[in-house]
Motif scaffolding. Structure first.
Motif, PDB file in Angstrom:
ATOM      1  N   ALA A  13      23.335  44.254  47.542  1.00 21.10           N
ATOM      2  CA  ALA A  13      24.778  44.359  47.800  1.00 21.10           C
ATOM      3  C   ALA A  13      25.565  44.121  46.510  1.00 21.10           C
ATOM      4  O   ALA A  13      25.137  43.355  45.636  1.00 21.10           O
ATOM      5  N   THR A  14      26.728  44.761  46.427  1.00 23.79           N
ATOM      6  CA  THR A  14      27.576  44.558  45.250  1.00 23.79           C
ATOM      7  C   THR A  14      28.884  43.864  45.602  1.00 23.79           C
ATOM      8  O   THR A  14      29.590  43.373  44.745  1.00 23.79           O
ATOM      9  N   ARG A  15      29.239  43.881  46.906  1.00 21.53           N
ATOM     10  CA  ARG A  15      30.430  43.102  47.268  1.00 21.53           C
ATOM     11  C   ARG A  15      30.178  42.338  48.567  1.00 21.53           C
ATOM     12  O   ARG A  15      29.386  42.758  49.411  1.00 21.53           O
ATOM     13  N   LEU A  16      30.860  41.211  48.653  1.00 26.05           N
ATOM     14  CA  LEU A  16      30.739  40.334  49.813  1.00 26.05           C
ATOM     15  C   LEU A  16      32.077  40.343  50.538  1.00 26.05           C
ATOM     16  O   LEU A  16      33.116  40.024  49.950  1.00 26.05           O
ATOM     17  N   LEU A  17      32.030  40.756  51.803  1.00 21.51           N
ATOM     18  CA  LEU A  17      33.239  40.880  52.610  1.00 21.51           C
ATOM     19  C   LEU A  17      33.234  39.830  53.704  1.00 21.51           C
ATOM     20  O   LEU A  17      32.180  39.308  54.071  1.00 21.51           O
ATOM     21  N   LEU A  18      34.395  39.557  54.260  1.00 21.10           N
ATOM     22  CA  LEU A  18      34.458  38.691  55.435  1.00 21.10           C
ATOM     23  C   LEU A  18      35.799  38.879  56.127  1.00 21.10           C
ATOM     24  O   LEU A  18      36.741  39.428  55.542  1.00 21.10           O
ATOM     25  N   ALA A  30      39.897  27.511  55.679  1.00 24.68           N
ATOM     26  CA  ALA A  30      38.917  28.514  55.243  1.00 24.68           C
ATOM     27  C   ALA A  30      39.530  29.434  54.185  1.00 24.68           C
ATOM     28  O   ALA A  30      38.882  29.780  53.192  1.00 24.68           O
ATOM     29  N   ARG A  31      40.800  29.803  54.383  1.00 17.90           N
ATOM     30  CA  ARG A  31      41.441  30.690  53.397  1.00 17.90           C
ATOM     31  C   ARG A  31      41.524  30.013  52.027  1.00 17.90           C
ATOM     32  O   ARG A  31      41.311  30.649  50.994  1.00 17.90           O
ATOM     33  N   THR A  32      41.809  28.707  52.031  1.00 18.20           N
ATOM     34  CA  THR A  32      41.859  27.952  50.762  1.00 18.20           C
ATOM     35  C   THR A  32      40.480  27.943  50.110  1.00 18.20           C
ATOM     36  O   THR A  32      40.332  28.152  48.900  1.00 18.20           O
ATOM     37  N   PHE A  33      39.475  27.713  50.957  1.00 16.86           N
ATOM     38  CA  PHE A  33      38.088  27.700  50.461  1.00 16.86           C
ATOM     39  C   PHE A  33      37.728  29.053  49.833  1.00 16.86           C
ATOM     40  O   PHE A  33      37.214  29.115  48.709  1.00 16.86           O
ATOM     41  N   GLY A  90      37.126  32.877  44.788  1.00 17.17           N
ATOM     42  CA  GLY A  90      37.316  34.204  44.186  1.00 17.17           C
ATOM     43  C   GLY A  90      37.529  35.366  45.131  1.00 17.17           C
ATOM     44  O   GLY A  90      37.515  36.518  44.696  1.00 17.17           O
ATOM     45  N   PHE A  91      37.712  35.100  46.433  1.00 17.91           N
ATOM     46  CA  PHE A  91      37.950  36.210  47.364  1.00 17.91           C
ATOM     47  C   PHE A  91      39.404  36.679  47.264  1.00 17.91           C
ATOM     48  O   PHE A  91      40.314  35.872  47.079  1.00 17.91           O
ATOM     49  N   ALA A  92      39.592  37.984  47.395  1.00 21.86           N
ATOM     50  CA  ALA A  92      40.936  38.568  47.391  1.00 21.86           C
ATOM     51  C   ALA A  92      41.115  39.388  48.665  1.00 21.86           C
ATOM     52  O   ALA A  92      40.139  39.900  49.234  1.00 21.86           O
ATOM     53  N   GLU A  93      42.381  39.516  49.078  1.00 23.57           N
ATOM     54  CA  GLU A  93      42.656  40.231  50.340  1.00 23.57           C
ATOM     55  C   GLU A  93      42.480  41.733  50.148  1.00 23.57           C
ATOM     56  O   GLU A  93      43.027  42.327  49.232  1.00 23.57           O
ATOM     57  N   SER A 120      37.426  40.065  50.142  1.00 24.38           N
ATOM     58  CA  SER A 120      36.291  40.627  49.412  1.00 24.38           C
ATOM     59  C   SER A 120      36.138  39.945  48.057  1.00 24.38           C
ATOM     60  O   SER A 120      37.126  39.525  47.438  1.00 24.38           O
ATOM     61  N   THR A 121      34.903  39.867  47.605  1.00 25.11           N
ATOM     62  CA  THR A 121      34.634  39.390  46.241  1.00 25.11           C
ATOM     63  C   THR A 121      33.373  40.087  45.739  1.00 25.11           C
ATOM     64  O   THR A 121      32.503  40.440  46.544  1.00 25.11           O
TER      65      THR A 121
END
Ligand SMILES: CC(C)(COP(=O)(O)OP(=O)(O)OC[C@H]1O[C@@H](n2cnc3c(N)ncnc32)[C@H](O)[C@@H]1OP(=O)(O)O)[C@@H](O)C(=O)NCCC(=O)NCCS
Length: 155
Positions: free
Chosen positions: A105-110, A119-122, A127-130, A148-149
């Motif tokens: 995988a090249t990107r991690l989504l959630l 959780a959003r702060t975490f 490094g996750f962006a909307e 995604s990050t």
């Protein structure tokens, strides 16, 4: 702390934490059993335990990631309330990146509930962006944020 693939012996503790952390849509012990039994080949379940020094190792949390082609999705991550704020989720996230990277995988989504500020702060800190929003995604009408990050072996 040790992080590794979850086994059948971990299911009861994971299911109990599911019910506590995700009361609106907890995964059942049956679904968890299928996942740890390898019946869902895209999915990996990771469990964190304290390093046992002779005695039993305490359950510290778990994460579930599924990988399809270049996209990995963090489906679950949770830590028991009394164990939070000591870096367990950060360590589980690092292990998730490693599994995702190993599987190509090249990107991690959630998806995260818009009202889950902790959780959003975490995720922001890690490094996750909307990437987008899914209005009324959850059963109670709450919007999901898609984050995604890039996958990195050294997050
Ligand atoms: C979100 C969750 C997994 C974080 O687990 P954790 O082990 O406490 O996280 P960590 O200790 O690795 O936290 C790392 C960072 O996240 C942020 N964070 C975590 N808890 C926080 C809180 N209560 N308030 C503000 N920031 C917080 C901080 O930036 C923290 O770094 P710091 O402690 O140096 O300030 C945990 O709160 C949890 O299980 N929540 C319920 C389940 C859930 O919502 N999962 C996510 C679904 S999308």
């Amino acid at each position: 702390m040790n992080i590794g693939p979850a086994g059948v012996d971990d299911i009861a503790e994971i299911a109990a934490l599911e019910a506590e952390a995700f009361p609106l849509d907890p995964w059942s012990p049956n679904l968890l059993r299928e996942a740890v039994g390898g019946l869902v080949p895209t999915m990996a379940l990771l469990v964190a335990r304290s390093s046992a020094d002779g005695g039993a190792a305490d359950f510290l949390g778990y994460a579930v990631v599924s990988v399809v082609d270049v996209d990995a999705e963090l489906q679950r991550i949770a830590v028991p309330e009394e164990r939070r704020r000591s870096g367990v989720a950060g360590a589980l996230l690092a292990a998730t990146h490693a599994v995702a990277g190993e599987r190509g995988a090249t990107r991690l989504l959630l998806e995260v509930r818009e009202d889950n500020i902790i959780a959003r702060t975490f995720y922001e800190r890690h490094g996750f962006a909307e990437l987008g929003r899914r209005p009324r995604y959850y059963r109670d009408g709450t919007t999901a944020l898609v984050l995604s990050t890039p996958v990195t072996m050294d997050p």
